[in-house]
Each structure stands twice: as C-alpha cells, then as structure tokens.
Design a protein around this motif. Structure first.
Motif: not given
Length: 182
Positions: A78-90, A124-133
């Motif tokens: 998108n042209y505007k920034s976006v708020i990523l609230e949550m990533i839920r993953y299995n 304008d650029r991808p974001s890397i979002i990390k998590d540990d388990f």
C-alpha cells in the motif's frame, strides 16, 4: 471602511470550508494508492500484506530443551503505512503440532489499539519480525528430538495476521492467513 473586515471574512470562509471537509469524511488523497481524488474514504480497500517465512533457526538443543527462533518478512504493497496488530502462528514438525504463539496484540473491540505492542509496516521496505519459542523434551517423541539435534526437522508454519491502515479511519480491520513449509 475598515480594511480588516474583508480579511477576517476571507479567513472565516476558509475556516468554514476546512471544517466542512474535515467532518464530511472527504479526502483529497487516496489512502492506499496515493492518487489525488475527491471522495469519501469510507469504502477504502487496502491491499493485503505479504507475509513470508524468512527463517526458522534452531538456536540450541540439549537433552531437555530446544530453543528456536522464527522470523517473518512482512511487506506492505500500500501507499500508506499499515499497523500490523498481531501475527498468530502454529508450528508443526513432520505433521505434529509443536505449539501456538502470537506476536503483538489485537485491537480492542471498536478498532482502538489499547497497547503499544504492534508494528508499523512502511510501504517502502519490508519489516522482519522475529520471535523465539522453546520446545521441552518430555521423552515421548524421540523422533522429534533426533530431528532437532540433527537440525533436520520438517517445519510447517501456519497462521493469520491482523492489520489496518495507520490512520485507523479507513480500510477497516483486515486479516490474512498464511502457510509455509520448510
């Protein structure tokens, strides 16, 4: 005639026009494409975020515990920034569910973000979002532990992400699902 009267009249007219535009929901620039237009932003449709599994790394394995890091690459078309609230993953290994985790917080009912645990994804650029388990060894699944020790697990990661426009006045709440194998 006092020369201030026409100036005050012009300033007052501009103020009335600005108030009418501000309270009518009209926007001049499209929230998602950046194109100039005059119309309501209530029907804005945003392009879905692009989520990829960047990496999943076994950091350390001993006889009782395995430490794993997972990273998602999130791209905003998108042209505007976006708020990523949550990533839920299995996370699954060779078809067996290892666990479920989440990164971030969902917005409260009504669309208000009640916490600051969210991510702003720029266009304008991808974001890397990390998590540990952590995976605990209970001794019941020796095949899993052997795969972890040899760094040969067959990972499958599935889940969903929740996001909206950063202005929170257009685009509504959105959800995207994903699934990756590695």
């Amino acid at each position: 005639m006092n020369p201030r009267i026409p100036v005050i009249g012009v300033v007052g007219a501009f103020a009335v026009v600005i108030l009418i535009i501000a309270y009518s929901g009209t926007s001049v620039i499209d929230d998602t494409s950046g194109e100039a237009r005059l119309g309501s932003s209530s029907g804005t449709v945003i392009e879905p975020l692009v989520i990829d599994l960047d990496e999943i790394i076994i950091k350390d394995v001993d006889e009782r515990t395995a430490y794993v890091e997972i990273a998602f690459k999130v791209t905003n078309p998108n042209y505007k920034s976006v708020i990523l609230e949550m990533i839920r993953y299995n996370v699954y290994e060779d078809g067996m569910k290892i666990g479920t985790k989440s990164i971030g917080d969902r917005a409260a009912p009504g669309g208000l973000v009640s916490a600051s645990n969210y991510f702003t994804i720029l266009s304008d650029r991808p974001s890397i979002i990390k998590d540990d388990f952590t995976i605990k060894n209970d001794g019941n699944i020796p095949e899993l532990w052997k795969a972890l020790e040899n760094d040969t697990p067959q990972w499958r990661v599935s889940g969903e992400a929740y996001y909206n426009l950063s202005s929170m006045t257009a685009g509504g709440e959105n959800e995207i699902t994903f699934e990756f194998t590695r």
